[in-house]
Enzyme design. Structure first.
Site, PDB file in Angstrom:
ATOM      1  CG  ASP A 149      -2.081   0.963   1.066  1.00 28.25           C
ATOM      2  OD1 ASP A 149      -3.148   0.546   0.611  1.00 28.25           O
ATOM      3  OD2 ASP A 149      -1.901   2.150   1.394  1.00 28.25           O
ATOM      4  CB  ALA A 177      -3.198   1.641  -2.479  1.00 27.30           C
ATOM      5  CG  ASP A 178      -3.901  -3.245   0.051  1.00 20.67           C
ATOM      6  OD1 ASP A 178      -3.863  -4.316  -0.561  1.00 20.67           O
ATOM      7  OD2 ASP A 178      -2.897  -2.715   0.560  1.00 20.67           O
ATOM      8  CE  LYS A 179      -8.967   0.767   3.899  1.00 22.41           C
ATOM      9  NZ  LYS A 179      -9.318   1.270   5.249  1.00 22.41           N
TER      10      LYS A 179
END
Length: 404
Positions: A149, A177-179
């Site tokens: 992330d 970023a992941d979500k």
């Protein structure tokens, strides 16, 4: 077998009948597949004998299930396969041949080595929607770079925004970023499934995290650089102005955000200083936000948070008290919306379930299945696709032991 809890309305879930293979680890891919599972898909998570690392993060007991995994892996079944063995890889291929969707965050080099590229799989299952989501585009020189992330926040300009505001290259303190990319996977997969209804064919879907976050960041921050030649700097002024923060009240902190010239006039009239607005014309209002925020911050401590809530509600001024996450479960809004209910996991005991925020009139889906133990569904899932007891025994004999 993991006990299931049905919290749906009883209607058939939107994605009932769709089988998803979750061949992903950490947060992005598992989060996307959790959402697909919440919406009714049959999600089968293929894990290595070691299990997804999230299973071991923030555990209540030494051999328990980690806090993130409890929610990320709900509404899924867990199958353990060692893809580095011929039997494990073949079992994965057999499962994927029955699937509608595959989601993976393996890097391109690993997918090629394992024979799990779209080209490897599409011939056997031409209806497969194959989603690979990794740090950078597969046709770039960065395709196989390690990307977590923080790296994507840096690459996409998010850290630059933090630097402009704070003077330090901070990361946003959430796995942003992941979500964001997990949500992007969901809509991209749903679009491909809809396209398949029309064409009868699946397709490859690529969600590069860097590109996704770059586009996300620039929605409002491209600013004057949207024009060629540039008509001004990058950046969304309201977000980057000094003082763009929650304000102190007499007894706490709150977002009190007079958003229009009229909002600001109402605010300063309420605190007994209407003359402040003599400095702000409707034309200059948005060009002097830093000055405005400074003036607002001088007067918000004069009233309690509750008093500000009443005033802002009456005058349509954006307002919210700053919530302390330690007490989120006690807040009426979240409890009434079932956004943090306590349920009982058959092995872990009581835990808080993060609610599905989407409301569908035919049923938004709930926790039909708690997070499974590592590999607890291996035999039942493979039996569904025709594996005999002898084949299962051979598969287990070929697999190494699993750590706790």
């Amino acid at each position: 077998m993991t006990t299931t809890t049905d919290t749906s309305s009883g209607a058939t879930p939107a994605l009932d009948g769709i089988r998803v293979i979750d061949l992903a680890t950490v947060i992005m891919g598992p989060y996307a597949c959790q959402i697909l599972g919440d919406l009714g898909a049959d999600v089968i998570k293929i894990e290595s004998p070691a299990g997804d690392v999230m299973r071991r993060l923030h555990r209540r007991t030494p051999d328990g299930i980690g806090a993130l995994a409890l929610n990320l892996n709900r509404n899924k079944r867990s199958v353990v396969l060692d893809l580095k063995t011929p039997a494990g890889r073949q079992a994965a291929l057999d499962l994927i041949s029955t699937a509608d969707v595959l989601v993976t965050n393996m890097r391109p080099r690993a997918l090629r080595k394992l024979g799990l590229t779209y080209q490897d799989l599409a011939e056997a299952n031409p209806r497969l929607v194959y989603c690979n989501a990794q740090g950078f585009r597969t046709d770039s020189k960065a395709a196989d770079y390690a990307a977590y992330d923080e790296a994507l926040q840096a690459a996409s300009g998010m850290v630059d925004l933090m630097n402009r505001v704070t003077g330090r290259p901070y990361y946003v303190p959430t796995t942003l970023a992941d979500k964001v990319c997990g949500l992007t996977i969901v809509y991209a997969v749903l679009a491909a499934l809809l396209g398949r209804q029309r064409t009868g064919r699946g397709q490859r879907v690529e969600v590069p995290m860097a590109d996704t976050m770059f586009a996300f960041t620039l929605v409002e921050h491209l600013g004057g650089r949207a024009f060629e030649p540039p008509a001004g700097p990058v950046g969304f002024p309201r977000s980057l102005e000094p003082g763009h923060e929650a304000f102190s009240t007499k007894d706490g902190q709150a977002c009190i955000l007079p958003y229009t010239h009229g909002n600001a006039a109402d605010f300063f009239a309420f605190v007994g200083h209407p003359e402040v607005m003599e400095r702000f014309t409707p034309e200059s209002f948005r060009d002097r936000l830093g000055e405005l925020y400074e003036a607002i911050g001088r007067y918000t401590p004069l009233r309690t948070t509750a008093e500000w809530e009443v005033f802002c509600s009456e005058h349509s001024i954006p307002f919210a008290p700053v919530m302390n996450l330690d007490h989120a479960g006690e807040h009426d809004y979240w409890s009434e919306g079932h956004m943090l209910d306590v349920q009982r996991h058959p092995h872990e005991g009581p835990y808080r379930v993060i609610g599905n925020p989407v409301r569908l009139s035919d049923g938004s889906g709930g926790v039909r299945r708690h997070c499974p133990e590592l590999g607890e569904d291996t035999d039942s899932v493979l039996s569904e696709i025709g594996y005999t007891p002898e084949q299962l025994a051979a598969l287990h004999a070929d697999a190494p032991g699993r750590p706790g």
